[in-house]
Design an enzyme around this catalytic site. Structure first.
Site, mmCIF file in Angstrom:
data_model
loop_
_atom_site.group_PDB
_atom_site.id
_atom_site.type_symbol
_atom_site.label_atom_id
_atom_site.label_comp_id
_atom_site.label_asym_id
_atom_site.label_seq_id
_atom_site.Cartn_x
_atom_site.Cartn_y
_atom_site.Cartn_z
ATOM 1 N N LYS A 185 65.009 7.937 0.916
ATOM 2 C CA LYS A 185 65.583 7.022 -0.085
ATOM 3 C C LYS A 185 67.076 7.330 -0.315
ATOM 4 C CE LYS A 185 61.941 4.644 -0.328
ATOM 5 N NZ LYS A 185 60.696 4.831 -1.035
HETATM 6 C C1 LIG Z 1 59.194 4.452 -1.232
HETATM 7 C C2 LIG Z 1 58.668 3.367 -2.069
HETATM 8 C C3 LIG Z 1 57.712 3.589 -3.058
HETATM 9 C C4 LIG Z 1 57.027 4.910 -3.245
HETATM 10 O O1 LIG Z 1 57.899 5.940 -3.487
HETATM 11 P P1 LIG Z 1 57.365 7.453 -3.502
HETATM 12 O O2 LIG Z 1 58.429 8.196 -4.238
HETATM 13 O O3 LIG Z 1 57.243 7.882 -2.076
HETATM 14 O O4 LIG Z 1 56.066 7.474 -4.210
HETATM 15 C C5 LIG Z 1 57.331 2.539 -3.861
HETATM 16 N N1 LIG Z 1 57.853 1.307 -3.690
HETATM 17 C C6 LIG Z 1 58.757 1.038 -2.733
HETATM 18 C C7 LIG Z 1 59.306 -0.333 -2.607
HETATM 19 C C8 LIG Z 1 59.176 2.053 -1.882
HETATM 20 O O5 LIG Z 1 60.061 1.796 -0.908
#
Ligand SMILES: *Cc1c(COP(=O)(O)O)cnc(C)c1O
Length: 381
Positions: A185
């Protein structure tokens, strides 16, 4: 292969490494002073009131707790997009509520507000929007629907820390918002998330639910004042963030705007270098709000020499890692078998079959970007 371009490789620097070592030496590994600092830095960055956020171990946990805090459960319906990571929809299912999947619209592939209106029923309790790739959803229309039908608005901001909707930072339009610090991210803590709640009482309940339903966290319990008993207010979860994670997040957050600029440059580079190929490029720049630039998803046109999966394989053989964000929710076996014939998301389905996310992160060098462009030219031209 040492020069393999890993998809979404994080940008970890000495400041993060030193801070983690400091945490290890201090023996505060769990939820402690660095988590508090990360929460306060994050709130400041987002323009959220001090004390309106809680750091968690993932965005998935944030989604789950925001739904529970909104009172979502058995018998309720929650409207969301058919084009997102499975966690968005799984979280709804895991409260016992029924997800209602709505198709997306061009050019940004965000949830279509017109279709939301058609999907609202007497059982609808909340809407979860996803700012796909860091491009804001049409929040004026969505907020208006929430006000009209008395629905809770939750923003999945996993892609969208730096983004705005007009003059409002993303996450501040809705009642709750959820952020991700997963390794790929925009900023990372390895695993990690953050939840914002507009209502301070809800945030208190969320904090309690994130730590077994206990009335105080370990930082409060084992303080200099001696031991304090804890009280289980309700059966909660184990969703708290560790200081070890916050140690990384504090320094990632300090460089967030620098990393954003690097991804913006990369976006502009790909836009200028990838014309005249049988691929549709993202049209983020056509949006009037600040973009977070989380992904660079391109769509393979039907007449292209090779298909999406073949292209991914060929790029992999040239040392380039790519991703798919996302195959539609309705194409996943669980959702297909449960909701086939009930929900139709043709735009999301088509996108999911043809999309490929190019390497796109602050750690990508100019020569690596060039390698991506040259390989695509070679394979598609
Ligand atoms: C990555 C992601 C999540 C989940 O995030 P985590 O921190 O891995 O639980 C939820 N929604 C979207 C759109 C994502 O890209």
């Amino acid at each position: 292969m040492s020069d393999y371009i890993v998809f979404g490789k994080p940008d970890i620097q000495e400041a993060e490494i030193a801070e983690v070592i400091d945490s290890l030496r201090s023996c505060w590994l769990g939820t402690g002073p660095k988590v508090q600092r990360f929460e306060s830095d994050f709130a400041k960055y987002k323009g959220m009131p001090e004390g309106s956020v809680a750091a968690l171990n993932s965005c998935t946990a944030a989604l789950h707790l925001s739904l529970l805090a909104a009172g979502v459960g058995f018998g309720d319906e929650v409207i969301t997009t058919g084009l997102t990571f499975c966690a968005t929809v799984n979280s709804i299912v895991n409260t016992g509520a029924t997800p209602v999947l709505v198709d997306v619209s061009l050019p940004h592939y965000n949830i279509d507000p017109t279709l939301i209106r058609e999907s609202i029923s007497d059982s609808t309790k909340a809407i979860v929007v996803v700012h796909y790739a860091g491009v804001a959803c049409e929040m004026t229309e969505i907020k208006r629907l929430c006000d009209e039908f008395d629905l809770v608005l939750i923003e999945d901001c996993a892609h969208a820390i730096e983004g705005y909707y007009k003059d409002t930072p993303l996450g501040l339009v809705g009642d709750y918002s959820c952020f991700s610090f997963y390794a790929t991210k925009n900023i990372t803590t390895g695993e990690g998330g953050m939840i914002y709640s507009r209502n301070p009482d809800s945030l208190e309940r969320i904090k309690t639910l994130s730590l077994h339903g206990m009335s105080a966290d370990a930082w409060g319990r084992f303080s200099d004042d001696g031991y304090n008993h804890y009280y289980v207010a309700e059966p909660g979860f184990k969703y708290n963030m560790m200081d070890l994670q916050a140690a990384v997040g504090i320094h990632q957050l300090a460089r967030i705007e620098h990393a954003w600029k690097k991804r913006k440059e990369c976006y502009e580079f790909y836009q200028s270098e990838l014309t005249d190929l049988p691929i549709e490029l993202p049209r983020h720049h056509e949006h009037d709000s600040r973009i977070s630039y989380h992904l660079f998803p391109v769509l393979i046109e039907d007449g292209a020499r090779i298909g999406r999966d073949q292209l991914m394989l060929q790029l992999h053989e040239r040392g380039i890692g790519t991703g798919v964000h996302y195959q539609s929710i309705m194409s996943q076996p669980y959702y297909r078998s449960r909701f086939r014939g009930i929900y139709n998301t043709p735009i999301a389905d088509d996108f999911g079959e043809r999309t490929i996310s190019l390497p796109f992160s602050a750690s990508l060098s100019e020569s690596e970007r060039m390698r991506v462009v040259l390989s695509l030219r070679e394979l598609l031209d």
